[in-house]
Every structure is written in C-alpha cells, then in structure tokens.
Scaffold this motif. Structure first.
Motif, PDB file in Angstrom:
ATOM      1  N   SER A 126       0.818  -1.211   0.000  1.00 40.30           N
ATOM      2  CA  SER A 126       0.000   0.000   0.000  1.00 40.30           C
ATOM      3  C   SER A 126       0.851   1.261   0.000  1.00 40.30           C
ATOM      4  O   SER A 126       0.404   2.313  -0.464  1.00 40.30           O
ATOM      5  CB  SER A 126      -0.912  -0.004   1.231  1.00 40.30           C
TER       6      SER A 126
ATOM      7  N   MET B 223       0.185   4.996  -1.896  1.00 40.36           N
ATOM      8  CA  MET B 223      -0.452   6.018  -1.074  1.00 40.36           C
ATOM      9  C   MET B 223       0.536   7.018  -0.485  1.00 40.36           C
ATOM     10  O   MET B 223       0.191   8.177  -0.276  1.00 40.36           O
ATOM     11  CB  MET B 223      -1.251   5.345   0.056  1.00 40.36           C
TER      12      MET B 223
ATOM     13  N   SER C 117      -5.587   0.408   3.966  1.00 40.73           N
ATOM     14  CA  SER C 117      -5.145   0.915   2.664  1.00 40.73           C
ATOM     15  C   SER C 117      -5.703   0.048   1.539  1.00 40.73           C
ATOM     16  O   SER C 117      -6.170   0.557   0.511  1.00 40.73           O
ATOM     17  CB  SER C 117      -3.620   0.942   2.594  1.00 40.73           C
TER      18      SER C 117
ATOM     19  N   GLU D 167      -9.336   0.834   1.088  1.00 40.85           N
ATOM     20  CA  GLU D 167      -9.581   2.106   0.412  1.00 40.85           C
ATOM     21  C   GLU D 167      -9.461   1.961  -1.094  1.00 40.85           C
ATOM     22  O   GLU D 167     -10.257   2.520  -1.846  1.00 40.85           O
ATOM     23  CB  GLU D 167      -8.599   3.161   0.929  1.00 40.85           C
TER      24      GLU D 167
END
Length: 291
Positions: A51, A55, A136, A139
């Motif tokens: 992730s 991100m 994460s 999302e």
C-alpha cells in the motif's frame, strides 16, 4: 498428548502436509523447509511492494513541498532499505533460525530482552501495521465503487479490511504452501501494476501531455524544517518496509545460506507526469487517480 512420531504418521495417513518434521537423529522438531528461492524473493518483494508506494507519494510531497526533493527522499529511502536488507541477509546466514529480530536478540542478549521485543512486536507493532495495510487495501478496493467521492464510508472500509485480515489468517493457518502460492501471485500482480504505471508515464511523456513544469522547477518551495523532512522520510520508509520479512521464516527456506528503489523512483516520476501536484495532494488513493 500425541507424541511427534504418532503425529507425523497421522498426518501422512490423513494426507495433511504438516508444518513440522523431526530433525536428523531424533533431537526434536523443526519447521518444514518448503519455501524455495523464488518464493523467498517473492515474499520479500511482496511485503515491500504494498500500500505504501500507492499512497505515500502524497505524504512525501506534502511534507517536502517540491517534486525534486520528494524524489530525493525516495532514492535515499531505497538506499537505506537496501543496506538494511544486506545486513539482515548476513544475519540470516549466520543465525539460520526463524523469528527475525527475536532470534538474533535471544542469541546475543538473552531471554529477557528477546521476550520484551517479541511481546511489544506481537501486541502492538504487528497488529498496528496489519491494520494500516488492510485499511489501505480497503480504500483501494472500495474507491472504484464511489467515483468522485472524497470521503469513503468508514463502515464499508472497516468491513472490507476485517474481511481481508480474516481471509489471510485462514490461508496462513491452512497451509504454508498455499500462503506461499498466494504471495507469489500477489507479488506478480503488484509488480505488474507498477510496471503499468511506469509504462503509462513514459507514454504520456512521449505524447507531450505530461506535467513537465513540475520538473523544470523541481526544487521550488522545498521545505527546510527538520520535522517535515523527518515525516517525509517516515512516509518513504513505510513504503520500503518489509525487506526483513524473509528472516522470520529462515527455517522454512530450502537453501538458507533489488531493484525496487529504481522502480519506485520511476513510479513516482510517472505520478508527477500524469497528475499535477495539486491532484496528488488532494488524492487519498494516488494510483486510482492516476488510472
């Protein structure tokens, strides 16, 4: 109580693969050596590529203030991760035991420091990391179903994250071979997605549609505050985290005796080419915005 020989005979009779085997000479039990070279590399790469790279670019750019400085942070973080991985490779060769830091501290400093380390790791460090990674993942998994929505439903995110954790728990509890296969598949998928992003950035640059202004003034507005620089490095090092995971399964390697920093740099260059700085700063899922 079932003695080890009876346990092994029962596993053979039931067709189970088991997780342990007797050491030569009948001195005790040890973990089965079922992880090969490719699986070990895949485990390391799969734990590192996660992730973070999808991100953290937002966080690094926010704290550094300029694209050029953020790329420098990514390069330095990659160098630090490489040096740490080389040190752990030597430790793993000298102490071929599963457990990572616990095994090394136990052998060097004794049982009390090792107990305190593993106690903190099991109750605090690892659960927090798993929660962050699963959120994460949630999302990114949920974002396509809520296009244009800046705030995703927290109940949905937490539910997806919980399902992810439970699923991985069941897979790892069922079979180390099945978990290794899943890791290999996920690693290929994640590396392929990064290559797609790098290739997409090259295509946009070739078409002359990239945000090249960000590189003409690459270091404009770079922060000089130590606290913000430290937070930027925290974001970058989080993305490179995972280089030490293979040391936790040293006893399961069949033969216990790279270029991710460059890939991460190219991915961030692609982000900066396809998205403007404001678009990166306003996105919680940079790779989704890039797509």
């Amino acid at each position: 109580m079932v003695d080890p020989p009876e346990m092994e005979r029962r596993q053979e009779r039931d067709g189970g693969e088991g997780v342990a085997e007797r050491e030569p000479g009948g001195r005790g039990l040890r973990l089965r050596r079922e992880i090969g070279l490719w699986s070990a590399v895949s485990l390391t790469a799969g734990c590192m590529v996660g992730s973070g790279i999808f991100m953290s670019p937002q966080g690094v750019l926010v704290y550094m203030g300029s694209p050029g400085a953020s790329l420098v942070v990514w390069a330095v973080c990659g160098l630090l991760a490489m040096m740490g991985a080389l040190c752990y490779a030597e430790l793993g060769a000298l102490v071929p035991k599963s457990g990572g830091e616990y095994a090394y501290i136990l052998q060097i400093f004794g049982s009390l420091p090792a107990f305190l380390v593993i106690y903190t790791f099991v109750l605090l460090v690892r659960p927090a990391a798993i929660a962050a990674i699963s959120l994460s993942f949630a999302e990114y998994a949920v974002a396509p179903f809520y296009p244009g929505c800046s705030l995703l439903p927290q109940a949905v995110l937490k539910a997806v994250a919980a399902i992810c954790i439970l699923s991985l728990m069941l897979v790892n509890g069922r079979s180390s071979r099945l978990a290794t296969m899943l890791t290999n598949v996920c690693t290929v998928a994640k590396v392929f997605s990064l290559l797609v992003i790098v290739g997409g950035g090259a295509v946009v640059l070739g078409q002359g549609r990239g945000y090249t202004d960000a590189f003409l003034f690459a270091f404009h507005n770079t922060t000089q505050q130590p606290g913000r620089i430290g937070m930027a490095f925290y974001q970058g090092l989080w993305s490179f985290d995972g280089w030490n995971n293979v040391n936790y399964v040293m006893e399961e390697l069949k033969n216990p005796k790279k270029d991710l920093p460059l890939l991460y740099l190219l991915v961030n260059i692609s982000y900066l080419l396809v998205l403007s700085s404001n678009e990166i700063l306003s996105s919680n899922a940079v790779a989704v915005s890039w797509g």
